[in-house]
Write a protein that holds these residues in place. Sequence first.
Motif, PDB file in Angstrom:
ATOM      1  N   ARG A 186      33.562  19.452  19.984  1.00 27.67           N
ATOM      2  CA  ARG A 186      34.294  19.444  21.257  1.00 27.67           C
ATOM      3  C   ARG A 186      33.896  18.218  22.096  1.00 27.67           C
ATOM      4  O   ARG A 186      34.743  17.532  22.654  1.00 27.67           O
ATOM      5  CB  ARG A 186      33.980  20.733  22.005  1.00 27.67           C
ATOM      6  N   ARG A 189      35.336  14.969  20.496  1.00 26.81           N
ATOM      7  CA  ARG A 189      36.777  14.831  20.724  1.00 26.81           C
ATOM      8  C   ARG A 189      37.056  14.469  22.176  1.00 26.81           C
ATOM      9  O   ARG A 189      38.019  13.762  22.472  1.00 26.81           O
ATOM     10  CB  ARG A 189      37.502  16.114  20.330  1.00 26.81           C
ATOM     11  N   GLU A 190      36.191  14.939  23.079  1.00 26.95           N
ATOM     12  CA  GLU A 190      36.407  14.639  24.505  1.00 26.95           C
ATOM     13  C   GLU A 190      36.300  13.141  24.801  1.00 26.95           C
ATOM     14  O   GLU A 190      36.921  12.643  25.732  1.00 26.95           O
ATOM     15  CB  GLU A 190      35.407  15.416  25.363  1.00 26.95           C
ATOM     16  N   PRO A 194      38.677  11.468  16.989  1.00 27.24           N
ATOM     17  CA  PRO A 194      39.254  12.633  16.337  1.00 27.24           C
ATOM     18  C   PRO A 194      38.380  13.152  15.196  1.00 27.24           C
ATOM     19  O   PRO A 194      37.582  12.407  14.625  1.00 27.24           O
ATOM     20  CB  PRO A 194      40.598  12.129  15.810  1.00 27.24           C
ATOM     21  N   VAL A 195      38.564  14.440  14.871  1.00 30.72           N
ATOM     22  CA  VAL A 195      37.744  15.094  13.847  1.00 30.72           C
ATOM     23  C   VAL A 195      38.650  15.777  12.831  1.00 30.72           C
ATOM     24  O   VAL A 195      39.526  16.565  13.204  1.00 30.72           O
ATOM     25  CB  VAL A 195      36.787  16.129  14.488  1.00 30.72           C
ATOM     26  N   GLU A 207      38.382  23.864  16.033  1.00 31.29           N
ATOM     27  CA  GLU A 207      38.243  22.787  17.022  1.00 31.29           C
ATOM     28  C   GLU A 207      38.714  21.437  16.505  1.00 31.29           C
ATOM     29  O   GLU A 207      38.822  20.477  17.261  1.00 31.29           O
ATOM     30  CB  GLU A 207      36.765  22.638  17.440  1.00 31.29           C
ATOM     31  N   ASP A 209      40.965  18.334  14.822  1.00 33.56           N
ATOM     32  CA  ASP A 209      42.328  17.851  15.000  1.00 33.56           C
ATOM     33  C   ASP A 209      43.201  18.204  13.817  1.00 33.56           C
ATOM     34  O   ASP A 209      44.403  18.388  13.958  1.00 33.56           O
ATOM     35  CB  ASP A 209      42.315  16.316  15.173  1.00 33.56           C
ATOM     36  N   ARG A 238      48.441  17.450  14.923  1.00 35.77           N
ATOM     37  CA  ARG A 238      47.270  18.111  15.503  1.00 35.77           C
ATOM     38  C   ARG A 238      47.350  19.635  15.340  1.00 35.77           C
ATOM     39  O   ARG A 238      48.368  20.256  15.641  1.00 35.77           O
ATOM     40  CB  ARG A 238      47.139  17.724  16.974  1.00 35.77           C
TER      41      ARG A 238
END
Lengths: 242, 242
Positions: A186, A189-190, A194-195, A207, A209, A238
């Motif tokens: 989290r 990504r903030e 991207p993950v 959580e 993408d 996404r």
Amino acid sequence: MSVPESSRDSDLPDLAIPGGGRLLSAIELRTTDDADLVEILLRLREAGGEIVTINTFPATKKSEGPDVTRVFDIELRDLDALTAKRIAETVPGVQVAGARPTLGQIFGKRVIVVGGGAQVAQVALGAVSESDRHNLRGERISVDTMALVGEENIAAAVRAVADLPRAHILVLAGSLMGGEITKAVRELREIGIPVVALNMAGSVSAEADLVVSDPVQAGTMAVMAIADTARFDLDKLRGRRY
Amino acid sequence: MSVPESSRDSDLPDLAIPGGGRLLSAIELRTTDDADLVEILLRLREAGGEIVTINTFPATKKSEGPDVTRVFDIELRDLDALTAKRIAETVPGVQVAGARPTLGQIFGKRVIVVGGGAQVAQVALGAVSESDRHNLRGERISVDTMALVGEENIAAAVRAVADLPRAHILVLAGSLMGGEITKAVRELREIGIPVVALNMAGSVSAEADLVVSDPVQAGTMAVMAIADTARFDLDKLRGRRY
């Protein structure tokens, strides 16, 4: 140390990450113990340069004299390498100064793969093969991996991806990830990285993408997501699972 | 900025490369445009800290105010993270300061694999699997790859390995390498980074520390050569072909 946007050279791609700014040049300085890094930076700044990265190494070149003890690699914005080199070599203690390509010009954007060895290797297989195809068309994408075990270790690695220069995307390659790892995802990504996650047990895939079952496919898609030479829009996909 | 050897903390492994010194701590600073990197470095140095690496990023965390525009990641010797953080947060423009693990503590020593995609992927398979086994026993080894084509590109990448923090060994994975690449290998070995090459056409294999025919074996041996948890002495095997 900020410099007006207009003075920046726009010919070079920006491979610093995440977002913004343009890398201009890099110099390598080989120095004695007397060389003062702060003095070097002050002079480069006076000439309009903004420091992007600095790496220091002990000098280990066998052919150079015992006086040279340290190496400074400096990447700069808003100053060309030749000017930076000339400025730096006037600083006492700087024995050799030379222009270098920036690490971004050589190794480009980075795909980071973290998780269990067997799966990391398969993701790397997909990502390396796919990056090869894009690099042949002018991209610069490298694939960096770390085989790790344990919630704490993996969570710390996920958080550290934010500090890796040029990290553009993370692939989590495992069979069970949750808890602290999910929190770390989290956070990552903030900040805009991207993950991609394998389809696995635990809360992490909710959580991510993108969730991909086949590790080779996961590596391939991660490269496509960051390649300017690919038509693959993570925003449109996404939350999907493949 | 040099500090007597005796004042250094010897509890932490040295993961800076090549050789010498011990990394102590890392801090992350989130700042406004007003923060002056040189001022931060001056204050850290006054407190006895020696700068090892600096990386700057644009601030991209969605939850923080628009004032925070830049991130400085700083790794230091001879100063603990808590002290460094307290010193840095007194500098005007520094909004948030926090301790971080160093990149070396997370990602450790790096095996770098450069060459053609198919072979890079197979070397990575061996290296990732082998690193997994050593990382389970307390090592920290990561495997970083770059798929490239062309003598000039590969030679530039080999030279740039010298500038990659924590690069411990290079594996050249290809079918034909010589000319400028061979010169670059000589330069890299001169600064103390060993080179493993696949058994391939061209002059590069004559310059390598070790030549290995099977790419998975090449990756495995490269990891063994740098793992403190392995009994594999590159010095004893120099010039051999497997």
